[in-house]
Design an enzyme around this catalytic site. Structure first.
Site, PDB file in Angstrom:
ATOM      1  N   THR A 143      49.443  29.012  35.704  1.00  0.00           N
ATOM      2  CA  THR A 143      48.711  30.172  36.216  1.00  0.00           C
ATOM      3  C   THR A 143      47.534  30.425  35.302  1.00  0.00           C
ATOM      4  O   THR A 143      47.686  30.379  34.071  1.00  0.00           O
ATOM      5  CB  THR A 143      49.556  31.466  36.300  1.00  0.00           C
ATOM      6  OG1 THR A 143      48.674  32.580  36.395  1.00  0.00           O
ATOM      7  CG2 THR A 143      50.462  31.685  35.098  1.00  0.00           C
ATOM      8  N   ILE A 144      46.361  30.668  35.888  1.00  0.00           N
ATOM      9  CA  ILE A 144      45.243  30.981  34.981  1.00  0.00           C
ATOM     10  C   ILE A 144      45.489  32.315  34.297  1.00  0.00           C
ATOM     11  O   ILE A 144      44.941  32.600  33.260  1.00  0.00           O
ATOM     12  CB  ILE A 144      43.842  31.005  35.653  1.00  0.00           C
ATOM     13  CG1 ILE A 144      43.802  31.980  36.810  1.00  0.00           C
ATOM     14  CG2 ILE A 144      43.349  29.637  36.011  1.00  0.00           C
ATOM     15  CD1 ILE A 144      42.389  32.394  37.147  1.00  0.00           C
ATOM     16  N   ASP A 145      46.356  33.150  34.894  1.00  0.00           N
ATOM     17  CA  ASP A 145      46.597  34.489  34.340  1.00  0.00           C
ATOM     18  C   ASP A 145      47.368  34.456  33.013  1.00  0.00           C
ATOM     19  O   ASP A 145      47.396  35.450  32.299  1.00  0.00           O
ATOM     20  CB  ASP A 145      47.400  35.342  35.331  1.00  0.00           C
ATOM     21  CG  ASP A 145      46.615  35.639  36.597  1.00  0.00           C
ATOM     22  OD1 ASP A 145      45.442  35.245  36.673  1.00  0.00           O
ATOM     23  OD2 ASP A 145      47.177  36.257  37.511  1.00  0.00           O
ATOM     24  N   ARG A 180      21.002  48.259  31.973  1.00  0.00           N
ATOM     25  CA  ARG A 180      22.012  48.579  32.982  1.00  0.00           C
ATOM     26  C   ARG A 180      23.435  48.551  32.415  1.00  0.00           C
ATOM     27  O   ARG A 180      23.705  47.923  31.396  1.00  0.00           O
ATOM     28  CB  ARG A 180      21.965  47.552  34.117  1.00  0.00           C
ATOM     29  CG  ARG A 180      20.875  47.842  35.096  1.00  0.00           C
ATOM     30  CD  ARG A 180      20.805  46.780  36.170  1.00  0.00           C
ATOM     31  NE  ARG A 180      19.810  47.166  37.157  1.00  0.00           N
ATOM     32  CZ  ARG A 180      19.208  46.333  37.981  1.00  0.00           C
ATOM     33  NH1 ARG A 180      19.489  45.056  37.952  1.00  0.00           N
ATOM     34  NH2 ARG A 180      18.327  46.774  38.854  1.00  0.00           N
ATOM     35  N   MET A 187      39.591  38.126  36.948  1.00  0.00           N
ATOM     36  CA  MET A 187      40.875  37.885  37.628  1.00  0.00           C
ATOM     37  C   MET A 187      42.061  38.269  36.741  1.00  0.00           C
ATOM     38  O   MET A 187      41.963  38.259  35.513  1.00  0.00           O
ATOM     39  CB  MET A 187      41.011  36.422  38.026  1.00  0.00           C
ATOM     40  CG  MET A 187      40.549  36.156  39.430  1.00  0.00           C
ATOM     41  SD  MET A 187      41.188  34.582  40.028  1.00  0.00           S
ATOM     42  CE  MET A 187      40.638  34.663  41.722  1.00  0.00           C
ATOM     43  N   GLY A 188      43.182  38.533  37.372  1.00  0.00           N
ATOM     44  CA  GLY A 188      44.393  38.929  36.656  1.00  0.00           C
ATOM     45  C   GLY A 188      44.980  40.138  37.354  1.00  0.00           C
ATOM     46  O   GLY A 188      44.589  41.272  37.088  1.00  0.00           O
ATOM     47  N   ARG A 189      45.884  39.827  38.288  1.00  0.00           N
ATOM     48  CA  ARG A 189      46.428  40.865  39.160  1.00  0.00           C
ATOM     49  C   ARG A 189      47.358  41.808  38.400  1.00  0.00           C
ATOM     50  O   ARG A 189      47.277  43.015  38.516  1.00  0.00           O
ATOM     51  CB  ARG A 189      47.187  40.154  40.270  1.00  0.00           C
ATOM     52  CG  ARG A 189      47.521  40.959  41.456  1.00  0.00           C
ATOM     53  CD  ARG A 189      48.043  40.077  42.553  1.00  0.00           C
ATOM     54  NE  ARG A 189      48.875  38.974  42.065  1.00  0.00           N
ATOM     55  CZ  ARG A 189      49.145  37.904  42.772  1.00  0.00           C
ATOM     56  NH1 ARG A 189      48.641  37.753  43.956  1.00  0.00           N
ATOM     57  NH2 ARG A 189      49.929  36.958  42.284  1.00  0.00           N
ATOM     58  N   ARG A 308      25.899  48.347  37.995  1.00  0.00           N
ATOM     59  CA  ARG A 308      26.117  47.260  38.957  1.00  0.00           C
ATOM     60  C   ARG A 308      27.514  46.681  38.728  1.00  0.00           C
ATOM     61  O   ARG A 308      28.006  46.673  37.598  1.00  0.00           O
ATOM     62  CB  ARG A 308      25.120  46.128  38.730  1.00  0.00           C
ATOM     63  CG  ARG A 308      23.685  46.479  39.009  1.00  0.00           C
ATOM     64  CD  ARG A 308      23.422  46.595  40.511  1.00  0.00           C
ATOM     65  NE  ARG A 308      22.003  46.706  40.780  1.00  0.00           N
ATOM     66  CZ  ARG A 308      21.320  47.854  40.768  1.00  0.00           C
ATOM     67  NH1 ARG A 308      21.934  48.986  40.486  1.00  0.00           N
ATOM     68  NH2 ARG A 308      20.020  47.871  41.030  1.00  0.00           N
ATOM     69  N   ARG A 317      38.451  30.171  38.630  1.00  0.00           N
ATOM     70  CA  ARG A 317      39.446  29.109  38.822  1.00  0.00           C
ATOM     71  C   ARG A 317      38.774  27.781  39.163  1.00  0.00           C
ATOM     72  O   ARG A 317      39.433  26.761  39.292  1.00  0.00           O
ATOM     73  CB  ARG A 317      40.386  29.476  39.985  1.00  0.00           C
ATOM     74  CG  ARG A 317      41.277  30.638  39.710  1.00  0.00           C
ATOM     75  CD  ARG A 317      42.584  30.578  40.483  1.00  0.00           C
ATOM     76  NE  ARG A 317      42.506  30.234  41.855  1.00  0.00           N
ATOM     77  CZ  ARG A 317      42.996  30.986  42.859  1.00  0.00           C
ATOM     78  NH1 ARG A 317      43.567  32.132  42.590  1.00  0.00           N
ATOM     79  NH2 ARG A 317      42.941  30.579  44.093  1.00  0.00           N
TER      80      ARG A 317
END
Ligand code: F6P
Length: 393
Positions: A143-145, A180, A187-189, A308, A317
């Site tokens: 998993t990349i997480d 800005r 990512m990373g749920r 932004r 990924r």
């Protein structure tokens, strides 16, 4: 079935750089041990539906250098119906029935053993099958997480950290030119490893992760105020897609979302809320844009007040694995194939320090989170604070 031992390989869950490296590592050892490999297409979906492809090592020189997965992937959960069973007893009965059906698939597929490469969902399925049957399965953590308990690091993680860190490094030039605030969604749920590692690596000014629910007022507004007073003209906020506010802050500080918004989120096939659908970076931008007090503070300090959001999403990924992930993938693949040759099933391979080890799937196929009292969280807190504190008169 021929006399040659046949090993099936499947990849499940989100893809990540290094999957092909594991497959190649398995194939290298298999070829040298007179073992045939068969690819099972699209994870557990292909396993249930008999979707396979031949894997001939001669056709895949240097597969370890290629991103993604040759075998395709899916988030199919064969046990999804278990969650809706009425009682615990019925759940267990159904689980056992499905596990036995799954174990019966080995003959249909013509394989002696299976190496399943995936995260806690994919390996959880493997573990459940092994719990009720003597199916010959070995797991490989992916998993990349990086949120898998059974290993120090997952392959793909460091490639993704590098991609996110590079993106944030690059964004500073446009952020500086326009003065800005950029909210960068990483990512990373469920776990914030990607966000905190890439955020610290690129020197992000605020870093929000799921493990430490944030207080909009204290951790965002107040920090921005103090930063602008200290002379900073641009700001990068690294925000995990699964980052969310504390209950208190959600109620008190937010105008554009409420608890109901979070409760209503759709779920994936494993029942996880799709926090990425929340689009936290956009919510933060909306909240900041509504904050007149902060806008005034920026104006008084002669600084533009513009926000932004940038969602890094699947760019993290994408592409080829870095050298660390290629080597780690190959080592894990080799170790998984060795376990198969030694008939050690119900196990998963793992990185512990610099060594490749193994442990029971039942122990390792679980979630891991950033520890709140770890040095990495301390570093985050220090870096954010010292940037404005050291400049305050
Ligand atoms: O595989 C992990 C992951 O990349 C998470 O970081 C992310 O929330 C999710 O997958 C995205 O999944 P999908 O590619 O199915 O949208």
């Amino acid at each position: 079935m021929t006399d040659k031992r046949i090993i099936g390989i499947l990849t499940g869950g989100g893809d990540c750089p290094g999957l092909n490296s594991v497959i190649y590592g398995i194939m290298l050892k298999a070829f040298d041990s007179d073992t045939e490999c068969i690819g099972i297409i699209k994870g557990w979906k292909g396993f249930m539906e008999n979707l396979t492809m031949p894997l001939n090592i001669a056709e895949h020189d240097d597969l370890h250098t290629v991103g993604g997965t040759l075998l395709y992937t899916s988030r199919t959960n064969p046990f999804s119906s278990v969650a809706v069973a009425e009682t615990e007893e019925k759940k267990k009965e159904l689980e056992e029935k499905i596990a036995k059906e799954m174990a019966g698939k080995f003959d249909d597929l013509g394989i002696d053993a299976l190496i399943a490469i995936g995260g806690d969902d994919t390996l959880g399925v493997a573990d459940t099958i092994c719990k009720y049957t003597d199916a010959k399965i070995i797991g490989c953590p992916k998993t990349i997480d990086n949120d898998l308990l059974g290993t120090d690091y997952t392959f793909g993680f460091w490639s993704a950290v590098q991609l996110a860190s590079n993106s944030m490094d690059n964004l500073t030039t446009t952020a500086r030119s326009h003065q800005r605030i950029f909210v960068v969604e990483v990512m990373g749920r469920d776990a914030g490893f990607l966000t905190i590692y890439s955020g610290i690596s690129s020197g992000a000014d605020i870093i929000l992760i799921p493990e430490t629910p944030f207080n909009l007022r204290k951790h965002v507004i107040e920090v921005l105020k103090r930063r602008v007073r200290a002379g900073h003209k641009y700001h990068i906020i690294a925000c995990s897609e699964g980052a969310y506010p504390s209950d208190e802050s959600l109620k008190r500080d937010f105008e554009t979302i409420s608890q109901e918004t979070i409760d209503k989120l759709p779920k994936d096939t494993f029942g996880n809320p799709l926090l990425s659908k929340l689009n936290m970076s956009q919510i933060l931008v909306s909240e900041l844009r509504l904050n007149e007090e902060l806008e005034k503070e920026f104006q008084q300090n002669n600084t533009n007040y513009e926000c932004r959001s940038v969602v890094l999403g699947h760019t993290m990924r994408a592409g080829t694995p870095n050298s660390f992930d290629r080597i780690l993938g190959l080592r894990l693949g080799l170790a998984a194939m060795k376990l198969a040759l030694e008939n050690k099933f119900g196990m998963m391979v793992s990185l512990r320090g610099n060594d490749i080890k193994s442990l029971p799937l039942a122990e390792g196929a679980k979630k891991k989170y950033v520890e709140k009292d770890s040095d990495i969280v301390e570093l985050r807190n220090l870096m954010i604070k010292i940037r404005y504190k050291s400049r305050e008169i």
